[in-house]
Design an enzyme around this catalytic site. Structure first.
Site, PDB file in Angstrom:
ATOM      1  N   ASP A  37       0.915  -1.185   0.127  1.00 51.45           N
ATOM      2  CA  ASP A  37      -0.117   0.161  -0.010  1.00 51.45           C
ATOM      3  C   ASP A  37       0.917   1.294  -0.053  1.00 51.45           C
ATOM      4  O   ASP A  37       1.980   1.212   0.387  1.00 51.45           O
ATOM      5  CB  ASP A  37      -0.842   0.093   1.383  1.00 51.45           C
ATOM      6  CG  ASP A  37      -2.079  -0.866   1.122  1.00 51.45           C
ATOM      7  OD1 ASP A  37      -2.295  -1.303  -0.093  1.00 51.45           O
ATOM      8  OD2 ASP A  37      -2.855  -1.262   2.251  1.00 51.45           O
ATOM      9  N   LYS A  59      -3.560   3.182  -2.460  1.00 52.78           N
ATOM     10  CA  LYS A  59      -4.719   3.975  -2.523  1.00 52.78           C
ATOM     11  C   LYS A  59      -4.476   5.197  -2.104  1.00 52.78           C
ATOM     12  O   LYS A  59      -3.916   5.458  -0.891  1.00 52.78           O
ATOM     13  CB  LYS A  59      -5.721   3.283  -1.923  1.00 52.78           C
ATOM     14  CG  LYS A  59      -6.108   1.923  -2.330  1.00 52.78           C
ATOM     15  CD  LYS A  59      -7.277   1.239  -1.675  1.00 52.78           C
ATOM     16  CE  LYS A  59      -7.493  -0.133  -1.892  1.00 52.78           C
ATOM     17  NZ  LYS A  59      -8.386  -0.687  -0.832  1.00 52.78           N
ATOM     18  N   MET A 173      -8.912   8.479   8.712  1.00 53.85           N
ATOM     19  CA  MET A 173      -9.409   8.890   7.623  1.00 53.85           C
ATOM     20  C   MET A 173     -10.731   9.961   7.684  1.00 53.85           C
ATOM     21  O   MET A 173     -11.600   9.891   6.878  1.00 53.85           O
ATOM     22  CB  MET A 173     -10.209   7.663   6.766  1.00 53.85           C
ATOM     23  CG  MET A 173      -9.242   6.560   6.243  1.00 53.85           C
ATOM     24  SD  MET A 173     -10.235   5.057   5.756  1.00 53.85           S
ATOM     25  CE  MET A 173     -10.653   4.200   7.377  1.00 53.85           C
TER      26      MET A 173
HETATM   27  C1  LIG Z   1      -7.251   3.156   5.367  1.00 49.83           C
HETATM   28  S1  LIG Z   1      -6.581   3.593   6.970  1.00 49.83           S
HETATM   29  C2  LIG Z   1      -5.561   2.355   7.330  1.00 49.83           C
HETATM   30  C3  LIG Z   1      -5.345   2.340   8.955  1.00 49.83           C
HETATM   31  C4  LIG Z   1      -4.456   1.328   9.198  1.00 49.83           C
HETATM   32  N1  LIG Z   1      -4.786  -0.165   8.918  1.00 49.83           N
HETATM   33  C5  LIG Z   1      -3.781   1.388  10.687  1.00 49.83           C
HETATM   34  O1  LIG Z   1      -4.067   0.379  11.421  1.00 49.83           O
HETATM   35  O2  LIG Z   1      -3.275   2.363  11.189  1.00 49.83           O
HETATM   36  C6  LIG Z   1      -5.776   5.208   6.768  1.00 49.83           C
HETATM   37  C7  LIG Z   1      -5.646   6.139   7.502  1.00 49.83           C
HETATM   38  O3  LIG Z   1      -5.189   5.718   8.950  1.00 49.83           O
HETATM   39  C8  LIG Z   1      -4.610   6.931   9.513  1.00 49.83           C
HETATM   40  N2  LIG Z   1      -3.231   6.768   9.518  1.00 49.83           N
HETATM   41  C9  LIG Z   1      -2.237   5.742   8.938  1.00 49.83           C
HETATM   42  N3  LIG Z   1      -1.030   6.043   9.335  1.00 49.83           N
HETATM   43  C10 LIG Z   1      -0.926   7.315   9.671  1.00 49.83           C
HETATM   44  C11 LIG Z   1       0.119   8.151  10.185  1.00 49.83           C
HETATM   45  N4  LIG Z   1       1.290   7.561  10.156  1.00 49.83           N
HETATM   46  N5  LIG Z   1      -0.184   9.166  10.905  1.00 49.83           N
HETATM   47  C12 LIG Z   1      -1.518   9.734  10.953  1.00 49.83           C
HETATM   48  N6  LIG Z   1      -2.518   8.887  10.748  1.00 49.83           N
HETATM   49  C13 LIG Z   1      -2.193   7.784   9.856  1.00 49.83           C
HETATM   50  C14 LIG Z   1      -5.125   8.095   8.899  1.00 49.83           C
HETATM   51  O4  LIG Z   1      -6.204   8.606   9.220  1.00 49.83           O
HETATM   52  C15 LIG Z   1      -5.300   7.280   7.235  1.00 49.83           C
HETATM   53  O5  LIG Z   1      -6.437   8.196   6.566  1.00 49.83           O
END
Ligand SMILES: C[S@@+](CC[C@H](N)C(=O)[O-])C[C@H]1O[C@@H](n2cnc3c(N)ncnc32)[C@H](O)[C@@H]1O
Length: 257
Positions: A37, A59, A173
């Site tokens: 991803d 994505k 998100m």
């Molecule tokens: C599709 S979700 C995936 C979440 C992922 N599976 C997790 O457990 O963190 C994507 C969202 O996770 C959050 N996110 C993921 N990594 C991040 C980071 N390093 N800093 C801030 N937000 C993050 C944001 O809100 C982003 O829009």
């Protein structure tokens, strides 16, 4: 390769390479193919064997380069050809990660699946900022909530149950809808003065933080949007944030028994 391979559904964590688990690293190092991803960092991808086939299926917000159905097929096709496939996802594969959908598709096709859990963005944020997800006297629980629905459908969260000052809300998100989210929560009784933390790129060198209040976070983000990915933390625990200036009019809630 003819015998069926397998798929490792791997949580790569929130960004920093040393936030991967040893299991995740072991699985990645043995992969013949890596399907990854957008949020997986280059440092983590560099742990894959030099001759592994690298397949990006990233994505971006509002821009699904490879549809989920096609990702499922790619994983199935690679494993059917005998490859050991590392499916690398940001954070944890089972928290807003669609890992369970991919596992169900693969298992229905007779492909073996194994998971490596990852540190989810909320936990990475907590360790990086000092904002705990729970804290005696400030939050008795935590809820992870999506701030976005498929194909930009209207958000239909249970605002009444979410509007609980004793529970930390972590919005994944949520960048496009944070103003609407804040408004709905205030309508259900959360105070406008409730502290809110927005963190972009948590745990990475690009990390940025902004501390605000529920009644201001929408206008703050409209005036100065943060670069994706962004996580929002709503709740009194935000008053414990390290190294981010707290607005002077934010109530200084102290943890107590
Ligand atoms: C599709 S979700 C995936 C979440 C992922 N599976 C997790 O457990 O963190 C994507 C969202 O996770 C959050 N996110 C993921 N990594 C991040 C980071 N390093 N800093 C801030 N937000 C993050 C944001 O809100 C982003 O829009």
């Amino acid at each position: 390769m003819t015998a069926k391979g397998k798929v490792y559904l791997i949580g790569a964590g929130p960004g920093a390479v040393d936030l991967m688990t040893l299991r995740a690293e072991r699985m990645l190092r043995t992969a013949d193919a890596v399907v990854y991803d957008r949020l997986v960092s280059p440092e983590i991808l560099a742990l894959a064997p030099a001759d592994a086939r690298m397949v990006p299926v990233g994505k971006a917000p509002k821009c699904h380069t490879v549809p989920q159905d096609r990702i499922n097929e790619i994983l199935y096709e690679l494993a059917s050809q005998g490859f050991t496939v590392a499916r690398l996802k940001g954070g944890d594969p089972l928290i807003f990660g669609r890992g369970s959908e991919e596992a169900a598709y693969l298992r229905a096709g007779g492909i073996e699946v194994e998971y490596a859990p990852g540190i989810t963005a909320a936990q990475g944020m907590a360790a990086a900022t000092g904002v705990p997800l729970t804290h005696r006297g400030l939050a008795t629980g935590v809820r992870y909530v999506t701030g976005h629905r498929a194909r930009d459908a209207k958000l239909d969260l249970d605002w009444q149950s979410l509007a609980d000052e004793n529970t930390t809300l972590v919005i994944y998100m949520g960048a496009a809808n944070i103003a609407e989210i804040a408004l709905n929560l205030m309508r259900e009784g959360l105070p406008g003065s409730l502290p809110v933390l927005a963190v972009a790129h948590a745990t990475t060198p690009r990390e940025a933080r902004h501390v605000s209040r529920l009644d201001r976070i929408g206008t703050d983000m409209a005036a100065q949007p943060m670069p994706a990915p962004v996580l929002f933390v709503l709740g009194h625990v935000v008053s414990l944030c390290h190294n981010a200036p707290l607005p002077l009019d934010l109530p200084q809630v102290m943890a107590g028994e």
